[in-house]
Write an enzyme that holds these catalytic residues in place. Structure first.
Site, PDB file in Angstrom:
ATOM      1  N   SER A   1      16.912 -63.496   6.707  1.00  0.00           N
ATOM      2  CA  SER A   1      18.065 -63.342   7.597  1.00  0.00           C
ATOM      3  C   SER A   1      17.845 -64.035   8.925  1.00  0.00           C
ATOM      4  O   SER A   1      16.827 -63.861   9.580  1.00  0.00           O
ATOM      5  CB  SER A   1      18.310 -61.853   7.820  1.00  0.00           C
ATOM      6  OG  SER A   1      18.802 -61.627   9.117  1.00  0.00           O
TER       7      SER A   1
ATOM      8  N   ARG B   1      -2.017 -64.456   2.981  1.00  0.00           N
ATOM      9  CA  ARG B   1      -0.718 -64.562   2.290  1.00  0.00           C
ATOM     10  C   ARG B   1      -0.812 -64.413   0.769  1.00  0.00           C
ATOM     11  O   ARG B   1      -0.073 -63.623   0.187  1.00  0.00           O
ATOM     12  CB  ARG B   1      -0.036 -65.890   2.608  1.00  0.00           C
ATOM     13  CG  ARG B   1       0.516 -66.006   3.987  1.00  0.00           C
ATOM     14  CD  ARG B   1       1.621 -65.027   4.252  1.00  0.00           C
ATOM     15  NE  ARG B   1       1.314 -64.359   5.512  1.00  0.00           N
ATOM     16  CZ  ARG B   1       1.947 -63.294   5.951  1.00  0.00           C
ATOM     17  NH1 ARG B   1       2.932 -62.750   5.255  1.00  0.00           N
ATOM     18  NH2 ARG B   1       1.604 -62.728   7.085  1.00  0.00           N
TER      19      ARG B   1
ATOM     20  N   ASP C   1       4.249 -69.462   6.824  1.00  0.00           N
ATOM     21  CA  ASP C   1       4.134 -68.240   6.048  1.00  0.00           C
ATOM     22  C   ASP C   1       5.196 -68.133   4.971  1.00  0.00           C
ATOM     23  O   ASP C   1       4.937 -67.635   3.881  1.00  0.00           O
ATOM     24  CB  ASP C   1       4.152 -67.021   6.971  1.00  0.00           C
ATOM     25  CG  ASP C   1       2.811 -66.842   7.658  1.00  0.00           C
ATOM     26  OD1 ASP C   1       1.807 -67.370   7.123  1.00  0.00           O
ATOM     27  OD2 ASP C   1       2.752 -66.203   8.708  1.00  0.00           O
TER      28      ASP C   1
ATOM     29  N   ASP D   1      12.440 -56.767  12.495  1.00  0.00           N
ATOM     30  CA  ASP D   1      13.057 -57.771  11.628  1.00  0.00           C
ATOM     31  C   ASP D   1      13.098 -57.364  10.164  1.00  0.00           C
ATOM     32  O   ASP D   1      14.133 -57.496   9.519  1.00  0.00           O
ATOM     33  CB  ASP D   1      12.435 -59.169  11.799  1.00  0.00           C
ATOM     34  CG  ASP D   1      10.998 -59.143  12.222  1.00  0.00           C
ATOM     35  OD1 ASP D   1      10.517 -58.084  12.649  1.00  0.00           O
ATOM     36  OD2 ASP D   1      10.341 -60.193  12.112  1.00  0.00           O
TER      37      ASP D   1
END
Lengths: 362, 362, 362, 362
Positions: free
Chosen positions: C144, C94, C123, C15
Site C-alpha cells: 500500500s 529476509r 527488501d 504500516d
C-alpha cells in the site's frame, strides 16, 4: 653398489633409451615404465629394448580406461579449453601417466623417478608437479641434455595421425547421438547404423574414430606456455572436439544460466591448472568438486553430425530440460505478463546516465 | 682488474655491509645506493659507512615524492589490498626503489645489481623482477647466505614504529576532510584546526601522522607469499588505511555500480601483481591504465574521524555524485513507478525453479 | 465471501497494521506472522494488536536459532561482504523470514502473501524472490502506498541500537577466543573470565553483546541497490564484524592459497546474490555448496581483542595449520634451496618485455 | 490535434505496418525510420508503403559503414561471444539502429519512439535501453499485441540466407590473408586471386561473401535470454566467424599472456553487456575503452582457409610478434638455463600438500 632405484618413464624411443643407459652408467638400478594411454606404439618392442638395455624390471601399463574415466571425463564436464582453443589433450595425460609411475616407485621402493621431457616444455612441469604432489620425498633425476637435443627429431612433419584431412574426408556426414548423465557421456549411437557403445573407453575410442574419419578437431595455434614463452602447437583431438560441443549443448539446455556462468569461470581456472600441471593440487581438487556438483542435472541426448572437419548440433532432448517451448513462442502468453518486461527494462535503466538528478552530498 | 661494477642496494645495516665487503673481495667495483622513501634512517652515517667499506660511489636518493605520486596513488585508486587485509606497503616500495637503482646502473655503466633480500621472501622477487623488466641484460649478483642468516636480527620485537597503541591514543578524535580528484587525494584539511596540506608528499605524510597518533592501520596477519609458503606479517599503515577508507567511500558515491564491480575485480588482480613483484609488466601496466580510466569521475570530499585505531566516515559530497536523495526517500516518487519493481522482480524470478514447465526437447 | 487468505508479514507497526486493515476491507482473510530474529520487540503487544485489528490467526515464530545456523553461518563461511563494506545483516534475514511465511501459507492453504516493504528498497525484492522461489504459484498482494509513505518515520535519528559509541566504550579491551570447525564458530570463550558459549545462538548473541559493548561494527556507507540507485545505509553489526575478522584469519591460516583465491571470488558472488535477494536460487545453492566444501579444513582457535570499535587479531592456532615456522624463519633452511628462488624468478621474468627477441612469423 | 510525434522503427512488414496504422489512429504523427545495416530488403517498397499508410516523414538510413566500424569492430577486438557460442550478430545491430532513431527523434522534436519487438525477446530490451540511455526523457510507445501475434510468421523455415550448406559448398578451399592493426582488420586479400579489400565495409562484406560461399558460421543453439528463459537460436555469421578466429590467432601471437587473460575476462563481460542491451552504459563504455587499450599491439597478418563450414588458420606473422622460434626449438639454448625450470617447479610445488610440516600456531 647401486645408488638406488629409478623408475624411468620410458617410451622406447631414442631419448629415453639414452637416459636409461646413462642412469645405469651413473650407478642406478633402472625400472622402466611405459603407459598405454591409447597411443600407437609397439609395446612388445619397447619391452624388449628396455630389457636389452639393462632395465631391472619393465612395466607396461594399460591406463586407457582410467585415463578416460578419471581424467578426460572431468575435463569434458569442465568444458576445459585453454586460451579459447586448446582442448588440453596432452596436458590431461600427464597426471594420469605420472600417477602410475609414482605408484610403481612406491611399490618398488624407488626413491627416484625420471622422464624424457625437456626443460623448456610444459610436460616437465606437469610430470614433476604430479610427482611431488603424490610422493613429496621423491627425487627427480636430471634429464639429459643429449637426449633433449635429439628431441628435435620428433618435430612436426607429416604430422596428423588421428584425423583425415577434411578435404579427403567423406562427402556425407555421420549422424551420432550422444547420451549424457551427470555431464559425462554414457552412450553413443550411430543413428543410421544403430550401432552403439556404452563404456567410457569404447565411447571415447568410437568418437575418436568417427571424428578422425571426418577430419574433426585439428588446430594450429600459438599458445602461452606456463614458463612464459609462446610456442606453436598443432593438435588433433577428434573425440574430444565432438564431446566438447555436445556437452556444451546439453549443459546449456539443462543448467541454470547463472550456475553456468559461475561454472564457466571455474572451467577457465580448471583449464589453466590442467595446462600448468596442477591436477593434483588442493585448488584443482576443489574446482573439480565444484564442477562435478554443477553437472548433477546435465543429462539428456544430443544429436549431431560430423562432416568435413565440423561438428553440427542437430537437436537435444532431456528429462531435465529447462527450456519452455510455449513460453518462448509468440502466441502463447502463459503466465508471462508483457508489462513485466517494461518494468524490468525501466529498472535496468535507472542507473544509466541522465536518468537521475544527483544530490551533491550526504 | 675489476670484474665489473655492481650497484648495491645498501641499507647501512650489517647484512648489506657484509655484501659490500664480499663483493669487493670477489673483485667487483661497488656503488652503493640508498633510497629515502620516508623511513627513519641516518643517511649520513650510512654514506660514511659505505665509503669507509670501500664503495666507489655512494648514492643517497630522495624518492619520497615520486614514491607517493607514482606508486602509492595508483594503489589508492585501485583500493589495492592483498588477501582482503594487507595494504601492500612494503610491496609498493620495491619497484620504486629498484627503478632508481637500475637508472643508476645504466648511468654508471654497471652490469650488475645486488641487494640484501633473502631467498625466501617476497622482496627478492619484487626486486629482481623489476630489475629484469627495466634492464633485461642486467645480472643480479648472488645474495650472501651469511648476510641472510644475520637477517634474523631484524625480526619483530617492540615493533610498531609509526603508530601509537590504540590504548594510548588520544581520547578524542581528529576530524579530517580529504578532497579527491581522479581518485587521488589533492588536499587534506584538519577540520577544527583549519590546517591543510596539498602536495602528494605533504598529504600522505600528514595522514601518516594523524593515523599514527590515533593508532590507525595496525594488522597482524598470516599471508601467502608468492613462493607458496605462509608467513606472518605485522604491518602498520596509518595513512594508507585512512586513504583506503576515504577513497572507497567517494568512489562508491561517484562511480557507476557496474563499473565499480569490474574495477573491483581489476583491483584484486592489481594487488596480486603488486604483491608478487610485477609492477613493471605488461599486465600491470594494462591494469593500471584501466583503473586510472575508471577514476575519472572519482572526485569530491570525504569527512572522517580517526579515533582509537579506527577510521569513521562521517559524510561525503561531490559535484559528480550519482546519489539522488529525493528518489531514495520514501515520500517523493518522482519518475519512479513502483509497479516497475513488480515487473523487475517477476522477470528476475522467471528462471527460478518451478516457475516454468519444461519442454523435453528441441 | 472471502477472496482468499493472505499471510501478512506483520510488525505491529503502523504500516503493516494499515495493510492488515486494508486487506480485510478488500475482502481477504488475514493471517499475521511475526518472526523473532532477535530484534527488540514487544511480541505480545503485536499479537494483541493483530487480533484486535481482525487477524484470523496470529503466528509469532522464534527463528533465532535457525537464522544463525542456516543463514548467518554460511555467510560467515563466505566472508560475505557487499561492495567491500556491508556485512549484509539485513539481507540475510529476509530469506529466513520469508521461508517461514511461505511454510505458514502452504500449511494454512493461503494463496497470498503480503509485506510492508516498499517498492524502492531491496527488501521487497528479497522478500518476493524468496516467495516465488519457494511457492511459485503464490501471489504477492500489492503493497500500500499509504503504508509506505508513513515509512519515513523509521528513518535514522538516534539510530544505533546494538552498539555503544566507541567514545563511550570501555577503556580496556575484552579478549576472546573463538574456536572454528568447518568454517563456523563452535565456541567462544572470554579469556579472562573463563566464560564460554557453545551453541550457535549463544555464540552469536554473546559476540553481539561483546561487540556492542565496545562499539564494534558501525558503518555509514553509500551502497548500490539492486534496482540501480545509490542509497545511504547506516549499519551496526557487532557480532558479525568480529566473526568476519576471526574467520578470515583462521581461514588464511588453514586454507591453501589458490583455493582461497577461488573461494574469495565465489564469496563476492555469494554476497551479491544475497544482497539482491537470490538466496533461494540454483546459483546461490551451488555457490553455498562450493563454499561449504572449501571450509572443510577451516578449523582452529583465534584469539582477539575488541576495543573502541576495533577487532584486533592476537594469534591463531590450528591442527590443520599450513604455516611452517621453521621454513619461514631465516636460520633454518630445511628442504628449501635458495637457488630455486632464482630459477623461479628467472622463469617468471621470461615474458617481461625485452627478455626475448621475437620471430616475425610462423 | 496531434498527441505528439512518434519515430517508428519500421520494417515494411506486417507488424510494424499495423503499429504505424494503430499509432495514427491513436492520434500520433508518425515518422518512420528504416535502417540499412546490410539486410536484404526492398527499401523503395518500404518507403512507398510507409507513405501510403500515412507516415508524415520517411527516413531510410544507410548505416552499414558505421555499423561495421563502430559496433562490429569493437566486438571483434573483444572476441565477443555469448555463452561460448553465439557471436552476437543480432545484439550488436540494436544499439546502432536505435542510436540513429534517437538522433532522428531529437532532430524532429519527437517525444516518442516505437518499435515492433516483442515483450519476450531480447530485442525489446536492447532497443529500449539504448533509447533511455541516449534520450532519457523519451517515451517508448507500447508495442501492439496484434502485431506481435503475427510475428510468428517470421519463424524459422528454410532459414539460412547468408550461407550455403557445407554439403553444397565448393570442394576446394579459398585461402585468405587478413591484416590487422590495433585488433581490427585493415585489409583482406584473396591469396590466389590477388584481390583485396581495405575499407571496413568492403572487408566485412567480402568476408561474409567468402564465408557464406563455404558455409562458415552456422549454429543451432539454446541460449539464455536476459529475461531468464532459454530460447533456441539459429544463427549464421560467416564474416564474423572468420574474423573471430583470425583475430584470436593474431592476438595470441602478439599479446602478453597475462594481459590476454585479463582481456579475456573483460571480453566475457562485454559479451554479456552487449547481449543484454547495455552497449550505451558506463560499464560498457569502460570495458570497451579497456579492450581497445589491450589491442594496441595486435597487428599482423593471418593466413587462413575457409572450407566446408570451417576456418583453418594456416600461419601468422607480425612486426609485434612475441614468439621466439629459437628459444622454443630444442637445439638452441640461448639465455635460457634449463636449471631455472627445476627451481621454478620446486617453488611451485612448495604449497602442495605434504611438502611442508606445519606449525600449529602463531
Amino acid at each position: 653398489m647401486s645408488k638406488g632405484t629409478v623408475v624411468l618413464a620410458y617410451s622406447g624411443g631414442l631419448d629415453t633409451s639414452c637416459i636409461l643407459v646413462w642412469l645405469k652408467e651413473e650407478g642406478y638400478d633402472v625400472i622402466t615404465y611405459l603407459a598405454n594411454i591409447g597411443q600407437v606404439e609397439d609395446f612388445d618392442a619397447a619391452k624388449k629394448k628396455a630389457e636389452s638395455l639393462g632395465a631391472k624390471k619393465v612395466f607396461i601399463e594399460d591406463l586407457r580406461a582410467e585415463f578416460v574415466e578419471e581424467f578426460i571425463w572431468p575435463s569434458v564436464q569442465a568444458s576445459a579449453i585453454y586460451e579459447d582453443r586448446y582442448l588440453l589433450g596432452t596436458s590431461v595425460a600427464r597426471p594420469c601417466i605420472a600417477r602410475r609411475q609414482i605408484q610403481i616407485a612406491r611399490q618398488e621402493g624407488a626413491q627416484y623417478v625420471s622422464h624424457g621431457a625437456t626443460g623448456k616444455g610444459n610436460d616437465q612441469i606437469r610430470f614433476e608437479l604430479t610427482c611431488y604432489a603424490l610422493y613429496p620425498e621423491v627425487q627427480v633425476t636430471p634429464w639429459s641434455m643429449d637426449a633433449n637435443l635429439m628431441h628435435i627429431s620428433h618435430a612436426p612433419a607429416g604430422l596428423y595421425l588421428m584425423t583425415k584431412s577434411p578435404e579427403d574426408a567423406p562427402n556425407s556426414p555421420d549422424v551420432l547421438e550422444i547420451e549424457f548423465k551427470k555431464g559425462v557421456p554414457i552412450k553413443v549411437t550411430h543413428v543410421k547404423e544403430g550401432k552403439s557403445k556404452d563404456t567410457p573407453l569404447d565411447i571415447f575410442s568410437y568418437l575418436n574414430e568417427m571424428g578422425g574419419r571426418h577430419g574433426v578437431g585439428r588446430i594450429d595455434i600459438v599458445e602461452n606456455r606456463f614458463i612464459g614463452m609462446k610456442s606453436r602447437g598443432i593438435y588433433e583431438t577428434p573425440g574430444g572436439t565432438i564431446l566438447y560441443h555436445a556437452h556444451l549443448d546439453i549443459e546449456t539446455f539443462t543448467m541454470d544460466r547463472e550456475v553456468r556462468r559461475i561454472k564457466q569461470g571455474l572451467g577457465v581456472k580448471f583449464a589453466e591448472m590442467l595446462y600448468n600441471g596442477f591436477w593434483y593440487s588442493p585448488e584443482c581438487e576443489f574446482v573439480r568438486h565444484c564442477i562435478d556438483k554443477s553437472q548433477e542435472r546435465v543429462e539428456g541426448k544430443v544429436q549431431l553430425s560430423v562432416f568435413k572437419g565440423q561438428v553440427y548440433i542437430l537437436g537435444r532432448e532431456s528429462p531435465k530440460s529447462l527450456y519452455n517451448e510455449d513460453l518462448v513462442s509468440m502466441d502463447v502468453q502463459g503466465d508471462y505478463d508483457p508489462c513485466d518486461a517494461s518494468g524490468f527494462i525501466k529498472i535496468n535503466a535507472v542507473s544509466l546516465p541522465g536518468q537521475l538528478p544527483a544530490s551533491p552530498g550526504i
